[in-house]
Design a protein around this motif. Structure first.
Motif, PDB file in Angstrom:
ATOM      1  N   SER A  89      52.726  45.760   0.929  1.00 58.38           N
ATOM      2  CA  SER A  89      51.557  46.422   0.349  1.00 58.38           C
ATOM      3  C   SER A  89      51.806  47.915   0.177  1.00 58.38           C
ATOM      4  O   SER A  89      51.417  48.506  -0.842  1.00 58.38           O
ATOM      5  CB  SER A  89      50.327  46.193   1.233  1.00 58.38           C
ATOM      6  N   THR A 120      51.859  49.813  -3.414  1.00 61.96           N
ATOM      7  CA  THR A 120      50.907  50.896  -3.623  1.00 61.96           C
ATOM      8  C   THR A 120      51.608  52.203  -3.972  1.00 61.96           C
ATOM      9  O   THR A 120      51.238  52.879  -4.940  1.00 61.96           O
ATOM     10  CB  THR A 120      50.044  51.092  -2.367  1.00 61.96           C
ATOM     11  N   VAL A 162      43.965  52.807  -4.769  1.00 59.26           N
ATOM     12  CA  VAL A 162      42.969  51.871  -4.237  1.00 59.26           C
ATOM     13  C   VAL A 162      43.085  50.520  -4.934  1.00 59.26           C
ATOM     14  O   VAL A 162      43.013  49.461  -4.287  1.00 59.26           O
ATOM     15  CB  VAL A 162      41.550  52.456  -4.402  1.00 59.26           C
ATOM     16  N   TRP A 187      46.328  48.748  -3.710  1.00 60.63           N
ATOM     17  CA  TRP A 187      46.238  48.329  -2.314  1.00 60.63           C
ATOM     18  C   TRP A 187      45.303  47.131  -2.145  1.00 60.63           C
ATOM     19  O   TRP A 187      45.573  46.229  -1.359  1.00 60.63           O
ATOM     20  CB  TRP A 187      45.759  49.500  -1.462  1.00 60.63           C
ATOM     21  N   ASN A 188      44.197  47.112  -2.896  1.00 62.51           N
ATOM     22  CA  ASN A 188      43.180  46.081  -2.719  1.00 62.51           C
ATOM     23  C   ASN A 188      43.386  44.858  -3.608  1.00 62.51           C
ATOM     24  O   ASN A 188      42.592  43.912  -3.521  1.00 62.51           O
ATOM     25  CB  ASN A 188      41.788  46.659  -2.988  1.00 62.51           C
ATOM     26  N   GLU A 189      44.400  44.867  -4.469  1.00 62.83           N
ATOM     27  CA  GLU A 189      44.606  43.738  -5.377  1.00 62.83           C
ATOM     28  C   GLU A 189      44.926  42.461  -4.597  1.00 62.83           C
ATOM     29  O   GLU A 189      45.931  42.382  -3.900  1.00 62.83           O
ATOM     30  CB  GLU A 189      45.747  44.035  -6.355  1.00 62.83           C
ATOM     31  N   GLN A 234      46.511  41.990   1.769  1.00 63.27           N
ATOM     32  CA  GLN A 234      45.194  41.520   1.347  1.00 63.27           C
ATOM     33  C   GLN A 234      45.126  39.997   1.286  1.00 63.27           C
ATOM     34  O   GLN A 234      44.101  39.397   1.624  1.00 63.27           O
ATOM     35  CB  GLN A 234      44.835  42.123  -0.021  1.00 63.27           C
ATOM     36  N   ILE A 294      42.414  48.937   6.348  1.00 61.96           N
ATOM     37  CA  ILE A 294      41.671  50.065   5.770  1.00 61.96           C
ATOM     38  C   ILE A 294      42.113  51.417   6.310  1.00 61.96           C
ATOM     39  O   ILE A 294      41.782  52.451   5.717  1.00 61.96           O
ATOM     40  CB  ILE A 294      40.158  49.904   6.006  1.00 61.96           C
TER      41      ILE A 294
END
Length: 293
Positions: free
Chosen positions: A76, A80, A202, A205-207, A224, A268
């Motif tokens: 990740s 990112t 963001v 990272w959140n995908e 994630q 987070i």
């Protein structure tokens, strides 16, 4: 002495903003409290308490001792960092080109806006990734949607504010487009770069959805996807090694909710640490060092 006038509207705005802040702050602190509490005192936490009962890092040790979690975290971070850097560079250089006088600029902008409104379906995206031989490769997520048209338009609006005299002075000195881009445009666009950089980071990272489709092997999984398996689907087998630790270490007979809280905090915490560093740069002006017109 100057005194600011306190009005009802300002009080209401302050109250609403405070309520919104608490609605985000309290759940995060509750997760941290559960993750940091002693295993034998976690059950004493009720509701949204934000103060841990005792102190222990055993929940984080259990999660991070898993090689799959460590691998997913590194994957990740790579996606990112690499994806954000490439996206910032190509978005900025595309915005620079589109703010110059080029042939066919209007049809190109119309085409980009159509792409932004009518996004391709998952089947088409999957076939493109497959044809590029990027399935189950971290580069599929690094290169996926490298340029967001909305962020491109935002960057164009900022670059249009750069004084023309700076560009003309650089041309007189014999600077080419790449020199002007790297030594004039990039330094002056620090604030918009930080803005769209945060947006890109963001999103990368959140995908979750596309990562679960394009990345199929456990070695290439991301945090994630693992987080959803463990927290949402309650699949403890997603954390290979945790079960063995729970059997062999009596101290680590942990509450499942505390393990979930530790996993969420790990997911987070990078952005909780990054936001204060980024936000302090927003106080300075975009055009520092520019010429006076």
């Amino acid at each position: 002495m100057f005194r600011r006038k306190v009005t009802l509207s300002k009080v209401m705005i302050g109250f609403i903003l405070s309520a919104l802040t608490l609605s985000m702050f309290v759940p995060i602190m509750n997760l941290i409290a559960r993750a940091l509490s002693n295993p034998d005192k976690v059950h004493l936490l009720h509701g949204y308490e934000i103060w841990p009962r005792g102190f222990s890092l055993i929940h984080f040790q259990v999660v991070l001792s898993n090689s799959l979690v460590s691998k997913a975290l590194l994957n990740s971070l790579f996606i990112t960092v690499a994806g954000t850097c490439l996206s910032i560079f190509f978005t900025t250089i595309a915005a620079y080109v589109l703010t110059r006088k080029i042939v066919g600029k209007t049809p190109l902008m119309i085409f980009l806006i159509i792409i932004m409104i009518f996004e391709p379906g998952i089947v088409q995206e999957y076939m493109v990734i497959k044809d590029l031989h990027l399935l189950d490769s971290l580069w599929s997520m690094v290169l996926y949607r490298m340029i967001n048209v909305y962020y491109l338009i935002i960057m164009m609006r900022f670059l249009e504010e750069i004084p023309v005299s700076l560009i003309e002075a650089a041309k007189i000195d014999g600077a080419g487009h790449m020199t002007m881009f790297m030594k004039i445009v990039m330094p002056l666009a620090r604030i918009p770069l930080l803005t769209i950089g945060m947006f890109y980071a963001v999103a990368k990272w959140n995908e979750f959805f596309k990562s679960s489709i394009f990345l199929s092997s456990r070695d290439n999984t991301v945090l994630q996807v693992l987080l959803r398996q463990f927290v949402v689907e309650r699949d403890s087998s997603a954390l290979i090694g945790t079960a063995d630790l729970l059997k062999n270490n009596n101290i680590a007979q942990l509450d499942f909710s505390s393990l979930k809280a530790a996993t969420i905090v790990i997911a987070i915490i990078p952005f909780l640490m990054l936001y204060p560093i980024i936000l302090k740069h927003y106080t300075s002006g975009v055009m520092e060092g520019g010429v006076k017109e």
